[in-house]
Design an enzyme around this catalytic site. Structure first.
Site, PDB file in Angstrom:
ATOM      1  N   GLY B  29      54.801 -30.486  56.565  1.00 18.67           N
ATOM      2  CA  GLY B  29      53.811 -29.512  57.040  1.00 18.67           C
ATOM      3  C   GLY B  29      52.551 -30.340  57.094  1.00 18.67           C
ATOM      4  O   GLY B  29      52.114 -30.840  56.074  1.00 18.67           O
ATOM      5  N   THR B  30      51.940 -30.499  58.222  1.00 17.38           N
ATOM      6  CA  THR B  30      51.203 -31.727  58.393  1.00 17.38           C
ATOM      7  C   THR B  30      50.100 -31.625  59.421  1.00 17.38           C
ATOM      8  O   THR B  30      49.883 -30.572  60.001  1.00 17.38           O
ATOM      9  CB  THR B  30      52.217 -32.787  58.850  1.00 17.38           C
ATOM     10  N   THR B  31      49.405 -32.760  59.628  1.00 14.85           N
ATOM     11  CA  THR B  31      48.499 -32.899  60.767  1.00 14.85           C
ATOM     12  C   THR B  31      48.833 -34.194  61.474  1.00 14.85           C
ATOM     13  O   THR B  31      48.807 -35.262  60.862  1.00 14.85           O
ATOM     14  CB  THR B  31      47.035 -32.974  60.296  1.00 14.85           C
ATOM     15  N   ASP B  46      48.277 -37.394  58.567  1.00 13.67           N
ATOM     16  CA  ASP B  46      47.981 -37.359  57.129  1.00 13.67           C
ATOM     17  C   ASP B  46      49.204 -37.935  56.413  1.00 13.67           C
ATOM     18  O   ASP B  46      50.089 -38.493  57.066  1.00 13.67           O
ATOM     19  CB  ASP B  46      47.712 -35.919  56.684  1.00 13.67           C
TER      20      ASP B  46
END
Lengths: 205, 230
Positions: B29-31, B46
């Site tokens: 779950g990220t950017t 990230d």
């Protein structure tokens, strides 16, 4: 996801030599989104008595207000400051009154007895079951991480400065492994003649 | 004690509802983002991997090589995206041997799309494919969940990207220089990290040009800072 994990929080209280410390993160979030980084979760209930309230943010604020209300009435009737042990029973009673529709908070209490200056810490579950310990208590979405940190770092009879370091490192390294808590930290060191509040410089992620 | 379900806004909950994630599965779950600039592409991400709320890895590398000049940025299920990237890498290696030249970015993106679309009901994978080839220069392709394919001057993805739509729309300029583009990506990822619980750690970036790949890492105090009260 559990209701207790909707907003996210991390709170620790520790005993030291003639002092106690209580520390909390400062995040207010809604599930994964962080809304603010200056949300108070530790409330002063007396000159040497603090309560930390992790859990659903609305209940954090409601409980702190309702508790203060009951505490004020107690102090007016008794004409003296409440003892930490009695305060713990007051919190427990407030939560158990809602046994079948509970407040979603799991409080942590830290204080010094006003007469004897004995350190006192306690925690409880959301329906008021108390747990009194001689070392530390933790509560929040990263409680497992906090238990690991406290178990490793705590030792008895820490001085106020050492206690500050210990509780800060325990809290920060625990919430750095939790996606729902962090974004700043605050520590209260409670000694018989003064209370020191320090803000921690932490990772803001 | 109480474990009643809440409405889904946590990335892992959403993905689980869509049918991809199993309980306990690890997610990035990220950017992630990728931007075309004058001479190539910059990709950034990230470094947080979570299992529910626990941060399983705080120094993850989500920028994965599929060929010498083509990388992918992975978001969603860590297992799914790793498996897909491995298979795509194999296909592109085969393609390189058959064609006698480096595969094109468009080809790599299509291989990703093929896998993500054909197995859309079993996968949770949001991927950005970016790289350089000699025919088209720097190119960025988005392959979001569901398996569509879209080329664009830049792409953002992952749970943290929701906080960036306004920022990138306002700040993007075509044909930036490499340093400006690196700043744009690092600022964006830092902003997302600051708001998204599922993003955090360090910022990893890579610049892909005709000369190859140069990797960058921003740790601790090197992360861009924005207004904070204290």
């Amino acid at each position: 996801m559990s209701i207790l994990a909707y907003n996210g929080a991390a709170i620790i209280a520790m005993k030291g030599k003639d002092c106690v410390a209580i520390a909390a993160d400062r995040r207010f979030g809604v599930q994964a989104q962080t809304v603010s980084m200056d949300f108070d979760k530790v409330f002063e209930m007396g000159p040497h008595l603090f309560v930390g309230l992790p859990g659903l943010a609305t209940d954090v604020q409601t409980i702190s207000q309702r508790l203060k209300f009951r505490l004020n009435l107690y102090e007016l009737r008794e004409n003296r400051r409440i003892k930490p042990q009695t305060f713990m029973s007051m919190v427990s009673n407030l939560l158990y009154e809602r046994r079948f529709g509970p407040y979603f908070v799991e409080p942590v209490i830290a204080g010094l007895d006003s007469k004897t200056n004995q350190p006192y810490i306690a925690s409880m579950d959301l329906i008021g079951c108390p747990m009194i310990t001689d070392d530390f208590v933790v509560s929040g979405t990263c409680s497992e991480q906090m238990y690991g940190m406290c178990e490793s770092l705590w030792e008895p009879d820490l001085s106020p400065d050492d206690l500050f370091e210990t509780i800060s490192q325990a809290l920060m390294n625990a919430f750095d492994r939790d996606a729902l808590s962090g974004w700043g930290g605050v520590v209260y060191i409670i000694e018989k003649d003064k209370v020191t509040k320090k803000l921690l410089k932490t990772r803001m992620d | 004690m109480a474990t009643m379900a809440m409405t889904n806004m946590f990335a892992s909950d959403q993905l689980a509802a869509v049918g991809g994630l199993r309980p306990g599965e690890v997610t990035t779950g990220t950017t992630i983002m990728a931007v075309e600039f004058d001479g190539g592409v910059i990709i950034g991400a990230d470094s947080r991997t979570t299992t529910g709320a626990y941060i399983a890895n705080r120094v993850t590398d989500k920028l994965t090589k599929v060929t010498e000049h083509i990388y992918c940025c992975r978001s969603g299920s860590a297992a799914d995206t790793q498996a897909i990237a491995d298979i795509v890498k194999y296909h592109l290696d085969f393609n390189r041997m058959e064609m006698g030249e480096e595969p094109r970015v468009h080809t790599a993106a299509n291989v990703f799309k093929e896998m993500c679309y054909d197995h859309r009901d079993s996968l949770s994978a949001g991927i950005i494919v970016a790289g350089w080839d000699k025919r088209g220069g720097g190119q960025v392709f988005s392959v979001p969940i569901g398996g569509m394919l879209q080329r664009g001057p830049f792409a953002i993805g992952g749970s943290g990207s929701t906080y960036l739509y306004g920022y990138v729309d306002a700040m993007f300029k075509p044909d930036m220089k490499q340093e400006d583009c690196l700043k744009f990506v690092s600022n964006a990822v830092a902003l997302a990290i600051s708001r998204d619980g599922s993003s955090g750690g360090i910022i990893r970036m890579a610049a892909i040009t005709k000369n190859g790949v140069e990797r960058f890492t921003l740790t601790g105090d090197q992360l861009p800072k924005f207004y904070e009260d204290n």
